[in-house]
Write a protein that holds these residues in place. Structure first.
Motif, PDB file in Angstrom:
ATOM      1  N   ARG A 259       0.825  -1.208   0.000  1.00 46.21           N
ATOM      2  CA  ARG A 259       0.000   0.000   0.000  1.00 46.21           C
ATOM      3  C   ARG A 259       0.865   1.267   0.000  1.00 46.21           C
ATOM      4  O   ARG A 259       0.500   2.280  -0.600  1.00 46.21           O
ATOM      5  N   THR A 275      -6.809   0.979  -7.697  1.00 46.70           N
ATOM      6  CA  THR A 275      -6.261  -0.042  -6.802  1.00 46.70           C
ATOM      7  C   THR A 275      -6.985  -1.357  -7.037  1.00 46.70           C
ATOM      8  O   THR A 275      -8.205  -1.452  -6.870  1.00 46.70           O
ATOM      9  N   VAL A 276      -6.216  -2.380  -7.436  1.00 40.49           N
ATOM     10  CA  VAL A 276      -6.790  -3.682  -7.781  1.00 40.49           C
ATOM     11  C   VAL A 276      -6.159  -4.755  -6.901  1.00 40.49           C
ATOM     12  O   VAL A 276      -4.936  -4.922  -6.881  1.00 40.49           O
ATOM     13  N   TYR A 277      -7.000  -5.461  -6.147  1.00 36.15           N
ATOM     14  CA  TYR A 277      -6.515  -6.590  -5.356  1.00 36.15           C
ATOM     15  C   TYR A 277      -6.699  -7.874  -6.167  1.00 36.15           C
ATOM     16  O   TYR A 277      -7.818  -8.224  -6.535  1.00 36.15           O
ATOM     17  N   VAL A 294      -9.844  -4.977   3.073  1.00 31.41           N
ATOM     18  CA  VAL A 294      -9.517  -5.031   1.646  1.00 31.41           C
ATOM     19  C   VAL A 294     -10.647  -4.423   0.824  1.00 31.41           C
ATOM     20  O   VAL A 294     -10.415  -3.634  -0.097  1.00 31.41           O
ATOM     21  N   ASP A 295     -11.882  -4.778   1.161  1.00 27.73           N
ATOM     22  CA  ASP A 295     -13.029  -4.244   0.425  1.00 27.73           C
ATOM     23  C   ASP A 295     -13.064  -2.721   0.491  1.00 27.73           C
ATOM     24  O   ASP A 295     -13.400  -2.039  -0.486  1.00 27.73           O
ATOM     25  N   ASP A 297     -10.522  -0.712   0.857  1.00 27.81           N
ATOM     26  CA  ASP A 297      -9.368  -0.076   0.195  1.00 27.81           C
ATOM     27  C   ASP A 297      -9.377  -0.282  -1.317  1.00 27.81           C
ATOM     28  O   ASP A 297      -8.841   0.531  -2.062  1.00 27.81           O
ATOM     29  N   ALA A 298      -9.985  -1.373  -1.771  1.00 22.10           N
ATOM     30  CA  ALA A 298      -9.898  -1.753  -3.178  1.00 22.10           C
ATOM     31  C   ALA A 298     -10.902  -1.008  -4.044  1.00 22.10           C
ATOM     32  O   ALA A 298     -12.038  -0.766  -3.632  1.00 22.10           O
ATOM     33  N   LEU A 301     -11.668  -6.031  -7.039  1.00 23.85           N
ATOM     34  CA  LEU A 301     -11.112  -7.319  -6.658  1.00 23.85           C
ATOM     35  C   LEU A 301     -11.136  -8.208  -7.880  1.00 23.85           C
ATOM     36  O   LEU A 301     -12.111  -8.187  -8.650  1.00 23.85           O
TER      37      LEU A 301
END
Length: 332
Positions: A259, A275-277, A294-295, A297-298, A301
């Protein structure tokens, strides 16, 4: 379309240029006699030296007129300031060869044959000295030409999506997946591994995807000065940036470190950053990962391995680019 350094002129070695000038001058002199022969030799040798040196200089583009992408790229590889110095020295030598010719032409006309021969030899010695004085400049320009002309074909005027993130997060797999083998591997002088360039066509517009291992896969403090300049060049080309993160930690880098790199990229690029997880398929096997974190911040997904949401990520990048081709004047 080629990049501006692809057609750079050949640069002669100093001794080769002197040999060429004097051997051609000798042939020109044999066709005449007396003072005319000496005049012809002087004119031939001086013009060959002056013209060849001038061609080296004029064959290079004006760095200030280049697209900022190419200018910064050149600066990263060969130093624009140093190149200007070398080219200025060569330009001086070209003008000096012409000055020597003009100086000796009048003196030859006013002399006898023996004196004309001696004067012509003096002129030749001075011409050789001039070329030898810029020999190191010629070699520097020759080396720069070799490094720049083989650059990969990244086109700053073409819609560009830069794919960034730490190694082993799935960047190359994503580019491979969406470009379906239309990518190419090419090495820049400032990277240890090849840069991957892929192309897709969407609604008749071609987009290029650039994955830059060795540049955008580690924090700024670990980049050399040359690599940092190369990153600056990429900021001019990027219309959107996909930062791929691996929340499972399989890539070998903690999520907070990934990050931090994303945050640096956001601050550096004047372009939308998405931003791609990746590795969505492995979340269930990584209990240490807070899915809600994660949800939050992303932006997206995805799982490249399973093909989940890959097309959506690509479409989001295309939408972020927001490229609209310029209409012909008649259609406006």
């Amino acid at each position: 379309m080629s990049h501006p350094f692809e057609e750079l002129p050949n640069t002669p070695f100093g001794d080769e240029l002197i040999d060429q000038a004097f051997s051609r001058a000798a042939r020109a002199g044999r066709a005449k006699s007396g003072i005319d022969a000496q005049q012809s030799m002087l004119l031939t040798a001086a013009n060959i030296i002056s013209d060849n040196l001038e061609n080296v200089v004029t064959g290079w583009p004006d760095f200030d007129a280049l697209d900022p992408f190419y200018r910064d790229l050149a600066d990263a590889i060969v130093s624009v300031d140093e190149m200007r110095k070398h080219l200025n020295e060569i330009s001086w030598a070209s003008e000096k060869a012409t000055d020597i010719r003009h100086e000796y032409e009048g003196r030859l006309y006013d002399s006898d044959t023996d004196t004309a021969r001696k004067l012509r030899k003096q002129a030749f010695a001075r011409l050789a000295d001039v070329v030898e004085e810029v020999e190191s400049d010629l070699e520097a320009v020759m080396d720069a030409r070799q490094e720049l002309r083989d650059l990969p074909d990244i086109r700053p005027d073409e819609p560009t999506i830069v794919v960034a993130g730490y190694p082993n997060v799935g960047k190359s797999s994503f580019v491979n997946s969406v470009t379906r083998a239309t990518n190419e591997e090419a090495s820049y002088p400032f990277t240890t591994t090849g840069i991957q360039i892929g192309h897709i066509t969407h609604e008749h517009i071609r987009y290029q995807l650039v994955d830059t291992p060795g540049l955008l896969d580690r924090p700024p403090e670990d980049r050399s000065e040359i690599e940092a300049q190369a990153v600056s060049a990429l900021t001019h080309a990027a219309d959107a940036v996909l930062v791929v993160l691996d929340p499972t930690g399989e890539c070998g880098y903690p999520l907070d470190v990934q990050r931090e790199l994303r945050d640096d990229i956001e601050g550096r690029f004047d372009a939308p950053v998405i931003t791609v997880y990746n590795k969505l398929d492995r979340f269930a096997e990584t209990p240490s990962v807070d899915r809600s974190d994660v949800d939050a911040d992303a932006d997206f997904l995805m799982s490249v391995v399973e093909g989940e949401h890959v097309d959506e990520v690509l479409q989001a990048a295309i939408d972020a680019v927001g490229y609209e081709p310029e209409l012909p004047i008649d259609d406006r």
